[in-house]
Design a protein around this motif. Sequence first.
Motif, PDB file in Angstrom:
ATOM      1  N   ARG A 177       0.922  -1.392   0.177  1.00 45.64           N
ATOM      2  CA  ARG A 177       0.127   0.052  -0.129  1.00 45.64           C
ATOM      3  C   ARG A 177       0.809   1.071   0.027  1.00 45.64           C
ATOM      4  O   ARG A 177       0.327   2.389  -0.725  1.00 45.64           O
ATOM      5  CB  ARG A 177      -0.909  -0.186   1.379  1.00 45.64           C
ATOM      6  CG  ARG A 177      -1.902  -0.893   1.346  1.00 45.64           C
ATOM      7  CD  ARG A 177      -2.655  -0.920   2.898  1.00 45.64           C
ATOM      8  NE  ARG A 177      -3.356  -2.269   2.538  1.00 45.64           N
ATOM      9  CZ  ARG A 177      -4.376  -2.533   3.546  1.00 45.64           C
ATOM     10  NH1 ARG A 177      -4.345  -1.842   4.684  1.00 45.64           N
ATOM     11  NH2 ARG A 177      -4.916  -3.802   3.573  1.00 45.64           N
ATOM     12  N   ARG A 178       1.738   1.220   0.452  1.00 40.45           N
ATOM     13  CA  ARG A 178       3.072   2.572   0.652  1.00 40.45           C
ATOM     14  C   ARG A 178       3.438   2.699  -0.527  1.00 40.45           C
ATOM     15  O   ARG A 178       3.409   3.397  -0.735  1.00 40.45           O
ATOM     16  CB  ARG A 178       4.170   1.787   1.303  1.00 40.45           C
ATOM     17  CG  ARG A 178       5.194   3.005   2.032  1.00 40.45           C
ATOM     18  CD  ARG A 178       6.029   3.519   2.756  1.00 40.45           C
ATOM     19  NE  ARG A 178       5.099   2.431   4.013  1.00 40.45           N
ATOM     20  CZ  ARG A 178       6.440   2.642   4.798  1.00 40.45           C
ATOM     21  NH1 ARG A 178       7.654   2.613   5.293  1.00 40.45           N
ATOM     22  NH2 ARG A 178       5.388   2.685   6.665  1.00 40.45           N
ATOM     23  N   SER A 179       3.540   1.967  -1.167  1.00 43.23           N
ATOM     24  CA  SER A 179       3.825   2.167  -2.817  1.00 43.23           C
ATOM     25  C   SER A 179       3.084   2.407  -3.218  1.00 43.23           C
ATOM     26  O   SER A 179       3.204   3.802  -4.377  1.00 43.23           O
ATOM     27  CB  SER A 179       4.701   0.426  -3.622  1.00 43.23           C
ATOM     28  OG  SER A 179       5.238  -0.483  -2.561  1.00 43.23           O
ATOM     29  N   VAL A 238      -5.226   9.889  -1.164  1.00 41.44           N
ATOM     30  CA  VAL A 238      -4.449   8.534  -1.820  1.00 41.44           C
ATOM     31  C   VAL A 238      -4.614   7.244  -0.868  1.00 41.44           C
ATOM     32  O   VAL A 238      -5.227   6.273  -0.139  1.00 41.44           O
ATOM     33  CB  VAL A 238      -3.944   8.382  -3.022  1.00 41.44           C
ATOM     34  CG1 VAL A 238      -3.477   6.498  -3.436  1.00 41.44           C
ATOM     35  CG2 VAL A 238      -4.778   8.717  -3.868  1.00 41.44           C
ATOM     36  N   GLY A 239      -3.706   7.944   0.115  1.00 36.06           N
ATOM     37  CA  GLY A 239      -3.107   6.809   1.202  1.00 36.06           C
ATOM     38  C   GLY A 239      -3.904   6.810   2.315  1.00 36.06           C
ATOM     39  O   GLY A 239      -4.428   5.746   3.216  1.00 36.06           O
ATOM     40  N   ALA A 240      -4.915   7.985   2.531  1.00 29.91           N
ATOM     41  CA  ALA A 240      -6.181   7.960   3.863  1.00 29.91           C
ATOM     42  C   ALA A 240      -6.750   6.613   3.392  1.00 29.91           C
ATOM     43  O   ALA A 240      -7.540   6.196   4.085  1.00 29.91           O
ATOM     44  CB  ALA A 240      -6.586   9.135   3.837  1.00 29.91           C
ATOM     45  N   ARG A 282      -9.816   1.673   3.229  1.00 31.28           N
ATOM     46  CA  ARG A 282     -10.187   1.137   2.072  1.00 31.28           C
ATOM     47  C   ARG A 282     -10.159   0.565   0.388  1.00 31.28           C
ATOM     48  O   ARG A 282     -10.268   1.609  -0.324  1.00 31.28           O
ATOM     49  CB  ARG A 282     -12.177   1.587   1.758  1.00 31.28           C
ATOM     50  CG  ARG A 282     -12.986   1.434   2.835  1.00 31.28           C
ATOM     51  CD  ARG A 282     -13.632   0.320   3.371  1.00 31.28           C
ATOM     52  NE  ARG A 282     -14.681  -0.401   2.095  1.00 31.28           N
ATOM     53  CZ  ARG A 282     -15.468  -0.080   1.866  1.00 31.28           C
ATOM     54  NH1 ARG A 282     -16.086   0.231   2.572  1.00 31.28           N
ATOM     55  NH2 ARG A 282     -16.064  -1.072   0.630  1.00 31.28           N
ATOM     56  N   PRO A 283      -9.240  -0.211   1.217  1.00 30.63           N
ATOM     57  CA  PRO A 283      -7.874  -0.672  -0.855  1.00 30.63           C
ATOM     58  C   PRO A 283      -8.933  -0.948  -1.348  1.00 30.63           C
ATOM     59  O   PRO A 283      -8.135  -0.374  -2.705  1.00 30.63           O
ATOM     60  CB  PRO A 283      -6.674  -1.236   0.149  1.00 30.63           C
ATOM     61  CG  PRO A 283      -7.601  -2.139   1.036  1.00 30.63           C
ATOM     62  CD  PRO A 283      -8.227  -0.923   2.448  1.00 30.63           C
ATOM     63  N   ASP A 284      -9.824  -1.620  -0.958  1.00 33.86           N
ATOM     64  CA  ASP A 284     -10.976  -1.439  -2.417  1.00 33.86           C
ATOM     65  C   ASP A 284     -11.331  -0.805  -3.171  1.00 33.86           C
ATOM     66  O   ASP A 284     -12.010  -1.282  -4.213  1.00 33.86           O
ATOM     67  CB  ASP A 284     -11.609  -2.795  -2.229  1.00 33.86           C
ATOM     68  CG  ASP A 284     -12.882  -2.656  -1.142  1.00 33.86           C
ATOM     69  OD1 ASP A 284     -11.931  -1.650   0.287  1.00 33.86           O
ATOM     70  OD2 ASP A 284     -13.894  -2.517  -1.139  1.00 33.86           O
ATOM     71  N   GLY A 334      -5.462  -5.332  -7.198  1.00 35.04           N
ATOM     72  CA  GLY A 334      -4.079  -6.494  -7.938  1.00 35.04           C
ATOM     73  C   GLY A 334      -3.088  -6.714  -6.955  1.00 35.04           C
ATOM     74  O   GLY A 334      -2.024  -7.237  -7.382  1.00 35.04           O
ATOM     75  N   LEU A 335      -2.860  -5.292  -5.683  1.00 32.67           N
ATOM     76  CA  LEU A 335      -1.468  -5.019  -5.363  1.00 32.67           C
ATOM     77  C   LEU A 335      -1.953  -5.365  -3.645  1.00 32.67           C
ATOM     78  O   LEU A 335      -1.195  -5.487  -3.217  1.00 32.67           O
ATOM     79  CB  LEU A 335      -1.152  -3.959  -4.854  1.00 32.67           C
ATOM     80  CG  LEU A 335      -1.158  -3.052  -6.357  1.00 32.67           C
ATOM     81  CD1 LEU A 335      -1.047  -2.139  -6.235  1.00 32.67           C
ATOM     82  CD2 LEU A 335      -0.118  -3.564  -7.029  1.00 32.67           C
ATOM     83  N   GLY A 336      -2.979  -7.354  -3.522  1.00 39.44           N
ATOM     84  CA  GLY A 336      -3.096  -7.450  -2.433  1.00 39.44           C
ATOM     85  C   GLY A 336      -1.814  -8.369  -1.900  1.00 39.44           C
ATOM     86  O   GLY A 336      -0.487  -8.881  -2.117  1.00 39.44           O
ATOM     87  N   GLN A 337      -1.769  -7.879  -0.495  1.00 32.39           N
ATOM     88  CA  GLN A 337      -0.480  -8.183   0.317  1.00 32.39           C
ATOM     89  C   GLN A 337      -0.425  -9.780  -0.232  1.00 32.39           C
ATOM     90  O   GLN A 337      -1.694 -10.740  -0.024  1.00 32.39           O
ATOM     91  CB  GLN A 337      -0.079  -8.417   1.799  1.00 32.39           C
ATOM     92  CG  GLN A 337      -0.362  -6.328   1.900  1.00 32.39           C
ATOM     93  CD  GLN A 337       0.923  -5.940   2.125  1.00 32.39           C
ATOM     94  OE1 GLN A 337       2.160  -7.129   1.657  1.00 32.39           O
ATOM     95  NE2 GLN A 337       1.231  -4.661   2.164  1.00 32.39           N
TER      96      GLN A 337
END
Length: 352
Positions: free
Chosen positions: A136-138, A198-200, A205-207, A214-217
């Motif tokens: 997520r940081r990326s 975007v970071g917030a 809610r990354p979804d 597609g960047l799931g851990q």
Amino acid sequence: MHVPDGFINAPTSAVTGVVAAGAVAVSLRGARRELDERTAPLAGLVAAFIFAVQMLNFPVAAGTSGHLLGGALAAILVGPYTGVLCVSVVLLMQGILFADGGLTALGVNITDMAIVTTVVAYALFRGLVKVLPRTRRSVTVASFVAALVSVPAAALAFTFLYWIGGTTDVAIGKVATAMIGVHVLIGIGEAAITALTVGAVVAVRPDLVYGARGLGQRLKLRVNGELVDAPSDTGPAPAPVAARSHRKVWITGLVASLVLAGFVSFYASADPDGLEKVASDKGIDEKAEEHANADSPLADYGVEDISDARVSGGLAGVIGVGVTVVAGSAVFWAVRRRRNDDTSPSSTETTV
């Protein structure tokens, strides 16, 4: 960066109008694929948020201010095609209701502020996401860089249009140096706002972030008492359920937009923005024309007949957010409905 009438001649404005219309038509079609159950409810809100933050001019140099353009933010949150539409809706509302950005220059502004920023930012963002670690940081870091580059790219695009159809005789080298120089500084502010926003959203809610899909851990396994990444063939962790309610995010975003436009905007810098400053210093504005809607009751982001500047500006901001979220939501609802019609069972039937 809002170009007024008179900076660019009629033929060039007409050509950019055709380009803008074509890009909007392509974006309407492309947005059908992007406006799914996650992005559709938020697209109108993104447009309203961009409108609100654009009212917050921040100082960047002596006597010069800047504000968010929003192309990078919109593209990363809801997709590049939908992002073009979001910024275009904002520009249309600003031009018609608030006399900000010329009407004959609407094609110039959409081409410069909606198309160029979105395309450049999203292309760079996707390239960075592919080479950075899948975290997520990326996504936040890539958002910062993409937004930073998108602003001087828009300044370069304006310089190119001025070189083709500028109405005053100013050396293009001087215009390019001044425009790109000040907009690199403005780009830092754009990058900070974009990355923070975007970071917030990614944090809660990354979804809901289109660019983070597609960047799931990767799954973790405990080996000798330590957690390590599972082999890649186990696949990423499942994404959050798309059906989760968007209500909290939507309400939070709307309240934030209303507060920013209705209250915080009063404390924004009163200095001219980058384009206004360069135009004044270099003589680009010698043939600037009065806006066709200069007598609008909301012109210059104030409400006519209200003498208190704080109340007038705040009320205008609240009205702008409300109109933009309604107009944007109506556009995206119609596009979403068209997508549903295109993919309905009756539309996929074949005859023998």
